[in-house]
Design a protein around this motif. Structure first.
Motif, PDB file in Angstrom:
ATOM      1  N   ASP A 135       0.821  -1.209   0.000  1.00 24.13           N
ATOM      2  CA  ASP A 135       0.000   0.000   0.000  1.00 24.13           C
ATOM      3  C   ASP A 135       0.854   1.258   0.000  1.00 24.13           C
ATOM      4  N   GLU A 191       2.205   1.724  -3.522  1.00 21.40           N
ATOM      5  CA  GLU A 191       1.153   2.227  -4.412  1.00 21.40           C
ATOM      6  C   GLU A 191       0.936   3.724  -4.194  1.00 21.40           C
ATOM      7  N   SER A 240       5.767  -9.467  -5.779  1.00 15.67           N
ATOM      8  CA  SER A 240       5.044  -9.542  -4.513  1.00 15.67           C
ATOM      9  C   SER A 240       5.654 -10.687  -3.707  1.00 15.67           C
ATOM     10  N   GLN A 297     -10.789  -1.550   2.482  1.00 13.32           N
ATOM     11  CA  GLN A 297     -10.347  -2.118   1.208  1.00 13.32           C
ATOM     12  C   GLN A 297     -10.894  -1.338   0.006  1.00 13.32           C
ATOM     13  N   PRO A 300      -6.981  -0.823  -1.844  1.00 12.43           N
ATOM     14  CA  PRO A 300      -7.139  -2.189  -2.372  1.00 12.43           C
ATOM     15  C   PRO A 300      -6.073  -3.180  -1.910  1.00 12.43           C
ATOM     16  N   SER A 301      -4.938  -2.661  -1.440  1.00 14.40           N
ATOM     17  CA  SER A 301      -3.872  -3.569  -1.001  1.00 14.40           C
ATOM     18  C   SER A 301      -4.213  -4.276   0.310  1.00 14.40           C
ATOM     19  N   ASN A 347       0.318  -7.228   1.340  1.00 15.78           N
ATOM     20  CA  ASN A 347       1.500  -7.895   0.803  1.00 15.78           C
ATOM     21  C   ASN A 347       2.723  -6.988   0.830  1.00 15.78           C
ATOM     22  N   LYS A 369       1.070 -10.746  -8.347  1.00 14.62           N
ATOM     23  CA  LYS A 369      -0.252 -10.340  -7.865  1.00 14.62           C
ATOM     24  C   LYS A 369      -0.200  -8.978  -7.172  1.00 14.62           C
ATOM     25  N   ASN A 370      -1.118  -8.105  -7.547  1.00 15.59           N
ATOM     26  CA  ASN A 370      -1.295  -6.801  -6.884  1.00 15.59           C
ATOM     27  C   ASN A 370      -0.012  -5.978  -6.823  1.00 15.59           C
ATOM     28  N   PRO A 375       2.291  -2.848  -7.068  1.00 13.07           N
ATOM     29  CA  PRO A 375       1.926  -1.446  -6.853  1.00 13.07           C
ATOM     30  C   PRO A 375       2.507  -0.477  -7.870  1.00 13.07           C
TER      31      PRO A 375
END
Length: 325
Positions: A95, A98, A121, A231, A235-236, A259, A304-305, A307
């Motif tokens: 987060d 990001e 990640s 969230q 979103p993280s 993460n 995944k995810n 940033p």
């Protein structure tokens, strides 16, 4: 005889040139890092980044790099340092990275950190708000008017601390915030100057384990519905649980998961980032022996995810492994 001697000399020259080519152009044994300077940005000494970063530096040294690990104030500091090109690789909470890439919230003053790039990640962090059992702190609301170590200034932990308070309709106006690292916060609880410490790390956290040797502790619940509300804006974040067995508590504790990511910057060459990524994932057993949190690192989840944009050098490695976003 002369022909034989000339042929032997030619063969020897070809072998020497081939060895030199491998040394400068890269090989399977990681020799393309030969002579490269690699600084790994970590975090405070009681967090997971610190031992993992130290292990990574040793791995990169074995691959030929002039590598070292550097203790920092963690996520935000690592992001801004990488953005300036003053290190090659570093850890961050997803987060915070990001926010940094977008230049929002705690990065509004510095602006968007657009030079940072994602490598992978890694493992989840668990937000742990820890107090002693005799402090009377059982809920987030109980933190009102208490001395709370919220993390180093602008660290990923401190950012999360503010967001949790906001989710419960609170702010720093409601607590006596103290910008301390994990280790400093734990020490503050021991000497009576701090009532609770906010820690975001893998499990178990060394500082909490140390505190538990002299005190009965509690981990404060962050309700799942609150996490799901958060969230929507962050979103993280995702719901997670600190299992009772982690610290020998009576019950599992709902909390926030986020993460961790490994970052670099756009000016590090594709070849170097390829080797850094390869060295990391091909030495996971070593990293897992360094800290229990690394056992949750899985290459299948590496993309995944993310940033920030994936560095092309890392992408090359994941493409070879059949891993795609």
């Amino acid at each position: 005889m002369k022909k034989t001697l000339c042929f032997s000399l030619v063969v020897a020259l070809i072998l020497v040139l081939g060895a030199c080519s491998n040394k400068t152009g890269g090989s399977d044994d990681g020799s393309s890092l030969e002579g490269e300077f690699v600084t790994v940005l970590t975090g405070g000494s009681s967090g997971v980044y610190f031992p993992l970063g130290g292990a990574m530096a040793k791995i990169y040294q074995e691959m030929g790099a002039n590598a070292n690990s550097q203790s920092t104030a963690a996520s935000a500091a690592n992001i801004t340092t990488l953005n300036k090109g003053d290190a090659e690789v570093g850890f961050s909470m997803g987060d915070a990275a990001e926010d940094g890439y977008k230049g929002i919230d705690s990065f509004e003053e510095q602006g968007a950190q657009e030079n940072i790039r994602s490598i992978a990640s890694l493992y989840p962090n668990y937000l742990q708000i820890v107090a002693t059992a005799d402090s009377g702190i059982k809920t987030i609301e109980d933190l009102k008017d208490k001395n709370v170590a919220v993390g180093a200034p602008a660290s990923g932990t401190e950012i999360s601390a503010k967001r949790v308070l906001e989710a419960y309709g609170m702010s720093y106006d409601d607590i006596n915030e103290d910008f301390l690292s994990f280790a400093e916060g734990v020490e503050g609880i021991k000497n009576g100057t701090i009532d609770a410490v906010v820690i975001s790390s893998g499990l178990p956290n060394a500082g909490v384990m140390e505190l538990q040797t002299t005190n009965d502790i509690v981990v404060v619940e962050i309700a799942e519905e609150k996490v799901l509300e958060m969230q929507k804006n962050y979103p993280s974040f995702f719901p997670a649980t600190v299992g009772a067995d982690v610290y020998g508590l009576d019950i599992d504790t709902p909390t926030i998961g986020v993460n961790n990511v490994l970052l670099t910057h756009s000016d590090v060459s594709d070849e170097v980032v390829y080797e850094l990524t390869k060295g990391f994932f091909e030495n996971l057993d070593t990293l897992k022996d360094t800290h229990n949190a690394a056992k949750d690192i899985d290459i299948k989840n590496a993309l995944k995810n993310l940033p920030a944009p994936l560095h092309p050098g890392a992408k090359k490695y994941f493409d070879e492994q059949g891993i795609s976003e």
